[in-house]
Structures are given as structure tokens and as C-alpha cells.
Design a protein around this motif. Structure first.
Motif, PDB file in Angstrom:
ATOM      1  N   UNK A 193       0.817  -1.217   0.000  1.00 35.74           N
ATOM      2  CA  UNK A 193       0.000   0.000   0.000  1.00 35.74           C
ATOM      3  C   UNK A 193       0.847   1.262   0.000  1.00 35.74           C
ATOM      4  N   UNK A 194       2.124   1.143   0.406  1.00 36.23           N
ATOM      5  CA  UNK A 194       2.999   2.320   0.414  1.00 36.23           C
ATOM      6  C   UNK A 194       4.101   2.221  -0.639  1.00 36.23           C
ATOM      7  N   UNK A 195       3.935   1.277  -1.583  1.00 36.63           N
ATOM      8  CA  UNK A 195       4.824   1.303  -2.735  1.00 36.63           C
ATOM      9  C   UNK A 195       5.692   0.095  -2.999  1.00 36.63           C
ATOM     10  N   UNK A 196       5.697  -0.916  -2.127  1.00 34.60           N
ATOM     11  CA  UNK A 196       6.526  -2.083  -2.404  1.00 34.60           C
ATOM     12  C   UNK A 196       6.060  -2.740  -3.702  1.00 34.60           C
ATOM     13  N   UNK A 197       6.954  -2.895  -4.699  1.00 31.99           N
ATOM     14  CA  UNK A 197       6.511  -3.203  -6.053  1.00 31.99           C
ATOM     15  C   UNK A 197       6.421  -4.673  -6.450  1.00 31.99           C
ATOM     16  N   UNK A 198       6.730  -5.593  -5.540  1.00 29.36           N
ATOM     17  CA  UNK A 198       6.771  -6.989  -5.944  1.00 29.36           C
ATOM     18  C   UNK A 198       5.509  -7.742  -5.520  1.00 29.36           C
ATOM     19  N   UNK A 199       5.179  -8.835  -6.215  1.00 32.05           N
ATOM     20  CA  UNK A 199       3.940  -9.575  -5.943  1.00 32.05           C
ATOM     21  C   UNK A 199       3.866 -10.091  -4.507  1.00 32.05           C
ATOM     22  N   UNK A 200       2.699  -9.923  -3.891  1.00 34.07           N
ATOM     23  CA  UNK A 200       2.535 -10.294  -2.499  1.00 34.07           C
ATOM     24  C   UNK A 200       2.756 -11.785  -2.268  1.00 34.07           C
ATOM     25  N   UNK A 210       5.852 -13.332  -0.162  1.00 30.11           N
ATOM     26  CA  UNK A 210       5.578 -14.022   1.101  1.00 30.11           C
ATOM     27  C   UNK A 210       6.188 -15.426   1.088  1.00 30.11           C
ATOM     28  N   UNK A 211       6.030 -16.114  -0.025  1.00 27.31           N
ATOM     29  CA  UNK A 211       6.582 -17.466  -0.134  1.00 27.31           C
ATOM     30  C   UNK A 211       8.105 -17.442  -0.029  1.00 27.31           C
ATOM     31  N   UNK A 212       8.728 -16.489  -0.722  1.00 26.92           N
ATOM     32  CA  UNK A 212      10.191 -16.400  -0.682  1.00 26.92           C
ATOM     33  C   UNK A 212      10.695 -16.066   0.723  1.00 26.92           C
ATOM     34  N   UNK A 213      10.008 -15.132   1.400  1.00 29.75           N
ATOM     35  CA  UNK A 213      10.422 -14.777   2.756  1.00 29.75           C
ATOM     36  C   UNK A 213      10.319 -15.976   3.697  1.00 29.75           C
ATOM     37  N   UNK A 214       9.230 -16.698   3.580  1.00 24.55           N
ATOM     38  CA  UNK A 214       9.024 -17.831   4.491  1.00 24.55           C
ATOM     39  C   UNK A 214       9.983 -18.984   4.204  1.00 24.55           C
ATOM     40  N   UNK A 215      10.565 -18.975   2.996  1.00 25.38           N
ATOM     41  CA  UNK A 215      11.580 -19.978   2.665  1.00 25.38           C
ATOM     42  C   UNK A 215      12.999 -19.442   2.890  1.00 25.38           C
ATOM     43  N   UNK A 216      13.100 -18.232   3.417  1.00 20.30           N
ATOM     44  CA  UNK A 216      14.406 -17.685   3.768  1.00 20.30           C
ATOM     45  C   UNK A 216      15.248 -17.224   2.599  1.00 20.30           C
ATOM     46  N   UNK A 217      14.624 -16.758   1.504  1.00 23.30           N
ATOM     47  CA  UNK A 217      15.377 -16.282   0.342  1.00 23.30           C
ATOM     48  C   UNK A 217      16.126 -15.002   0.702  1.00 23.30           C
ATOM     49  N   UNK A 218      17.461 -15.080   0.742  1.00 23.03           N
ATOM     50  CA  UNK A 218      18.250 -13.912   1.139  1.00 23.03           C
ATOM     51  C   UNK A 218      18.066 -12.710   0.213  1.00 23.03           C
ATOM     52  N   UNK A 219      18.079 -12.896  -1.123  1.00 18.71           N
ATOM     53  CA  UNK A 219      17.845 -11.721  -1.985  1.00 18.71           C
ATOM     54  C   UNK A 219      16.505 -11.053  -1.724  1.00 18.71           C
ATOM     55  N   UNK A 220      15.457 -11.840  -1.472  1.00 20.02           N
ATOM     56  CA  UNK A 220      14.144 -11.257  -1.200  1.00 20.02           C
ATOM     57  C   UNK A 220      14.151 -10.516   0.132  1.00 20.02           C
ATOM     58  N   UNK A 221      14.778 -11.098   1.146  1.00 15.77           N
ATOM     59  CA  UNK A 221      14.877 -10.425   2.444  1.00 15.77           C
ATOM     60  C   UNK A 221      15.602  -9.098   2.298  1.00 15.77           C
ATOM     61  N   UNK A 222      16.690  -9.089   1.525  1.00 15.55           N
ATOM     62  CA  UNK A 222      17.452  -7.852   1.325  1.00 15.55           C
ATOM     63  C   UNK A 222      16.637  -6.819   0.567  1.00 15.55           C
ATOM     64  N   UNK A 223      15.840  -7.272  -0.397  1.00 13.99           N
ATOM     65  CA  UNK A 223      14.995  -6.345  -1.139  1.00 13.99           C
ATOM     66  C   UNK A 223      13.985  -5.683  -0.208  1.00 13.99           C
ATOM     67  N   UNK A 224      13.422  -6.462   0.692  1.00 11.71           N
ATOM     68  CA  UNK A 224      12.467  -5.912   1.657  1.00 11.71           C
ATOM     69  C   UNK A 224      13.163  -4.924   2.591  1.00 11.71           C
ATOM     70  N   UNK A 225      14.345  -5.288   3.091  1.00  6.02           N
ATOM     71  CA  UNK A 225      15.070  -4.377   3.982  1.00  6.02           C
ATOM     72  C   UNK A 225      15.410  -3.080   3.256  1.00  6.02           C
ATOM     73  N   UNK A 226      15.838  -3.196   1.996  1.00  4.96           N
ATOM     74  CA  UNK A 226      16.174  -1.977   1.255  1.00  4.96           C
ATOM     75  C   UNK A 226      14.953  -1.094   1.059  1.00  4.96           C
ATOM     76  N   UNK A 227      13.799  -1.705   0.842  1.00  3.56           N
ATOM     77  CA  UNK A 227      12.572  -0.925   0.729  1.00  3.56           C
ATOM     78  C   UNK A 227      12.293  -0.188   2.039  1.00  3.56           C
TER      79      UNK A 227
END
Length: 267
Positions: free
Chosen positions: A80-87, A91-108
Motif C-alpha cells: 500500500x505504500x509502494x513495495x513493487x513486488x507480488x505479495x 511471502x513465499x520467498x520470505x518464508x523460505x528464507x530467500x536472502x535476496x528477497x529479504x534484502x529487497x524488503x530491507x532496502x525498501x
């Protein structure tokens, strides 16, 4: 963007420095258990992190709600505040511990909280941060032109000149600049931490060897907010800043998704 691979050294710096931003923000918050990258897999911890950082209650507040549902609720707020990737995929990548996805979220998170609010000389975000850095560093006449958020900072002269411009009585600049780059960096980071309570979340040796833009932007944005110089929003630019060389929009470094995985790209 190019197909050139990101330098290995930069990949090593980034996870540590970006994650240390999270742990710094959570100092004193005993109820939010995020102590390592893998803790982002926990939907409950992630929801409480997002809620705390944005000072916004996010449903579901029921502690018994499934962690995946809590993860999706937090991501729905970020969308809702601009994160551009599919929900769903995120969510699936985060719950599987995908480091690139986690870093993308932190950078956002860093972008929304630290970078977007910056304004200086009619500019905003990273462009404003660059202009603020240049204007303060120029108070030291021998400071080379700052043209990016990587190689311009490697030798420690720019960060020393910047702090000298922000708080002239803090730095004996000529003495400090007689030292080698590593000593400059160590000395100025120590001064910044003691003066502004900003811990150094990176090893200066890594910055000297292979400067990493996300790391420097994050640190400099925090310094900008801590310094709060009176002239930050009112001083006209001394010159038209050249285009910043690195891709400073959202998603540089991790920007595409192929076959279900985020991939790193060069800057």
C-alpha cells in the motif's frame, strides 16, 4: 543495468550492513525477535517489525493467527505504500528464507524510512542526499568532487570533509587527512558514533576495497537526519549536481525475478 555480475565483495558487504540497520532500529525492543536474516521467515516477527518501524497497527493483531497470514498482512501494508513486488511470491520467498528477497524488503524499508523523507535545495530522496553531502563537503576546499555513492568515498576524504562541513569544531581535518584511508575512516566513524550515536554498521576496509552504494546511502541518510543542519532545506544549490552515476532508484542490486528467484544485477 547491464548483464555484468555484481562484485563478490559488494555482495558480502550488503547483507551484513543492511541487516545491521534493522538491528540498530530494534535496539531496546525486546518484543521483536529479529536477530538474524533467517528471522524474517517468521511471519509474526516480520509483522511486528513492520508495525513498529512505521508506527502503524497492522492486522491481524490476533497472536494466534497463522504466521503466513501475518506475513501477508505485513506485506499488504508495504504494498500500500509502494513495495513493487507480488505479495504471494514475496511471502513465499520470505518464508523460505530467500536472502535476496529479504534484502529487497530491507532496502525498501530503508528507502521509505531514511531516504525518501530527505529534502535539500528543492530536491528529494537520493538526489537531495547527494546535494547535501556535496554542499557540506565543499566547505573543505581540497575535497574532490563527489560524483557517486561508491568510489568517491573510498579513500575517506569525502566523509571527513562532510563531517567537517556539518560540525567544523569536531574534526581537525588537516591532521586527519594525513593518515591512510583506513585510519581516516576509523577515526571519523568513531567521531560520528560518539557525537550522533550512529553505530558503524560496516567494516571500513570493505568500503575502501569495494564501496557498496546501498551501504553508503543508508549510513549517510542516517547521518543526515542526525545532523539536521539548519540550512538543509533552504540553501540554494551551489551548482547543478551532475547525474549520479549509480542507479539509485528502488531495486538497484536486486531488481528482477526469474524462475521464482530474485537475482542480483550490477549497478
Amino acid at each position: 543495468m547491464t548483464d555484468k555480475k555484481e562484485p563478490a565483495a559488494a555482495v558480502k558487504i550488503q547483507p551484513l550492513s543492511l541487516f545491521k540497520w534493522v538491528t540498530t532500529k530494534l535496539q531496546g525492543q525486546k518484543d521483536i525477535k529479529i536477530e538474524r536474516l533467517s528471522d524474517f521467515q517468521d511471519g509474526s516477527s516480520f509483522l511486528h517489525l513492520v508495525s513498529f518501524l512505521f508506527d502503524t497497527p497492522i492486522k491481524p493483531e490476533d497472536k494466534n493467527a497463522p504466521k503466513e497470514l501475518q506475513m501477508r498482512s505485513a506485506l499488504r501494508y508495504l504494498r500500500s505504500i509502494g513495495f513493487p513486488f507480488p505479495l504471494s511470491e514475496t511471502a513465499e520467498d520470505l518464508m523460505h528464507g530467500s536472502e535476496p528477497t529479504i534484502l529487497e524488503v530491507i532496502w525498501f524499508l530503508i528507502s521509505k524510512i531514511e531516504i525518501e523523507p530527505i529534502s535539500h535545495s528543492g530536491l528529494s530522496g537520493t538526489q537531495a542526499l547527494m546535494a547535501w553531502c556535496r554542499d557540506n563537503a565543499r566547505t573543505y576546499q581540497n575535497c574532490p568532487e563527489i560524483s557517486d555513492f561508491d568510489s568517491s568515498w573510498a579513500d575517506g576524504i569525502a566523509i571527513t570533509a562532510l563531517v567537517n562541513g556539518i560540525k567544523p569544531d569536531l574534526v581537525h581535518i588537516e591532521n586527519l587527512l594525513q593518515n591512510p584511508p583506513i585510519t581516516r575512516w576509523q577515526s571519523i566513524l568513531s567521531l560520528i558514533e560518539s557525537t550522533y550515536k550512529i553505530p558503524a554498521f560496516f567494516d571500513p576496509q570493505n568500503i575502501i576495497r569495494s564501496p557498496e552504494p546501498k551501504t553508503l546511502i543508508s549510513y549517510l541518510a542516517i547521518l543526515h537526519h542526525a545532523a539536521k543542519t539548519p540550512s538543509t532545506d533552504s540553501t540554494p544549490p551551489k551548482s547543478q549536481p551532475p547525474e549520479i552515476k549509480t542507479n539509485l532508484g528502488f531495486g538497484f542490486g536486486i531488481s528482477k525475478k526469474k524462475k521464482g528467484k530474485f537475482i542480483f544485477e550490477s549497478f
